[in-house]
Design a protein around this motif. Structure first.
Motif, short mmCIF file in Angstrom:
data_model
loop_
_atom_site.label_atom_id
_atom_site.label_comp_id
_atom_site.label_asym_id
_atom_site.label_seq_id
_atom_site.Cartn_x
_atom_site.Cartn_y
_atom_site.Cartn_z
N CYS A 127 18.16 18.88 -3.64
CA CYS A 127 18.28 20.40 -3.77
C CYS A 127 19.51 20.84 -3.52
O CYS A 127 20.25 20.31 -3.04
N THR B 144 15.41 23.36 0.51
CA THR B 144 14.07 22.99 0.96
C THR B 144 13.93 21.62 1.50
O THR B 144 14.72 20.75 1.27
N GLU C 289 14.46 15.16 1.87
CA GLU C 289 15.52 15.73 1.73
C GLU C 289 16.50 15.69 2.95
O GLU C 289 17.55 15.60 2.86
#
Length: 331
Positions: free
Chosen positions: A62, A91, A98
């Motif tokens: 992201c 996010t 992530e």
């Protein structure tokens, strides 16, 4: 690529010395060094991203921004460099996919910087540390937590947010986070008082009979001058809701707010400039002699640059500034 980066870093002392010889103001020299460190940090991130993709880990999951913190974020770096960085990503949850991707990226960035000559931060203020990495929502939650508590550890950590500077990635996302943090802190007078109180508990630069505290004939100019001046400028800028990164700009903003104490505020700007000059000259002398540069300045350098009496007067002015900050907060 890494040898090229290491070579670029190794040229900084000669560049700083040349600029000093040309009478370039010390703040501008510090800004040049900070910009080079920011560019180096950005380059490390680009290399780490390319390596991750080549190893099958893919592109960043992201949008994210890599931040420099502390003196690099303020544009006030000198030659005793170490790493101070953080990551904010769009996010993701703590320890989620992530976060794990960016943890690996942060660790690789730290290793690249260390390999080319920028030491790891002794305090662990690096994106490889979970405390200095997180999603935008997590950073907002973290900042809110810091601002609402009186824990001394939180008070020491929160000032990092006010000095951040994005150097790679989604710069607008990081800039917006920075401005949100400023707005939240500026409206929280109780927090500012607690931060001022935490900053006031510093060891005095003078001992018995007004003698300078020294170690091996050196004065710690970061602890005695730069750190309290940085803290005072940050607090005044927060108090008057005038976001700025550089310490001198923060004092200029306080002057523009016309809240009083103008002579002390102008003197703070002068004292910071002289402190930067002493430290830079000392660091260049240490590097020339084959020593690791530090923020501790030999008294003979202070004597050659205006005299020890001027240094003592400057350090007394720094102590006076703390009283000015407290007075403005009490209004």
């Amino acid at each position: 690529v890494l040898p090229t980066l290491a070579k670029a870093l190794a040229t900084l002392p000669a560049l700083a010395a040349a600029l000093l010889e040309e009478d370039v103001p010390d703040r501008e020299i510090a800004g040049v060094i900070a910009a080079e460190l920011g560019a180096l940090t950005r380059r490390a991130a680009i290399i780490a991203e390319a390596e991750a993709e080549a190893q099958g880990h893919g592109k960043p999951p992201c949008a994210y921004a890599l931040l420099t913190l502390g003196s690099a974020g303020r544009g006030e770096s000198l030659l005793a460099l170490d790493q101070d960085n953080a990551i904010v990503f769009a996010t993701g949850e703590p320890d989620g996919p992530e976060d794990r991707w960016f943890a690996a990226l942060g660790a690789r960035i730290a290793q690249i910087l260390a390999d080319v000559g920028v030491p790891l931060c002794p305090g662990g203020v690096m994106a490889s540390n979970p405390a200095f990495r997180g999603s935008l929502a997590q950073w907002r939650k973290r900042i809110g937590h810091w601002l609402s508590r009186a824990d001394p550890k939180d008070l020491l950590a929160v000032d990092i947010v006010f000095d951040l500077r994005p150097v790679h990635g989604d710069l607008a996302m990081a800039e917006n986070l920075w401005r949100e943090a400023w707005a939240a802190a500026a409206s929280n007078r109780a927090f500012l008082r607690l931060l001022a109180d935490a900053d006031s508990h510093r060891a005095a630069p003078f001992g018995l009979f007004g003698r300078l505290r020294t170690e091996d004939g050196r004065v710690d100019m970061k602890a005695s001058a730069l750190a309290p001046l940085v803290a005072g400028g940050r607090l005044l800028a927060l108090l008057h809701a005038t976001p700025a990164r550089a310490t001198a700009e923060r004092y200029e903003a306080a002057l523009a707010a016309k809240a009083g104490g103008e002579p002390d505020l102008r003197r703070a700007i002068l004292v910071q400039g002289r402190a930067l000059d002493l430290i830079l000259r000392s660091q260049l002398a240490d590097i020339t002699a084959g020593r690791r540069p530090s923020n501790r300045v030999p008294l003979e350098i202070a004597e050659a640059q205006g005299g020890v009496d001027l240094l003592k007067d400057d350090l007394h002015r720094v102590q006076d500034l703390e009283e000015l900050v407290r007075n403005q907060l009490s209004r």
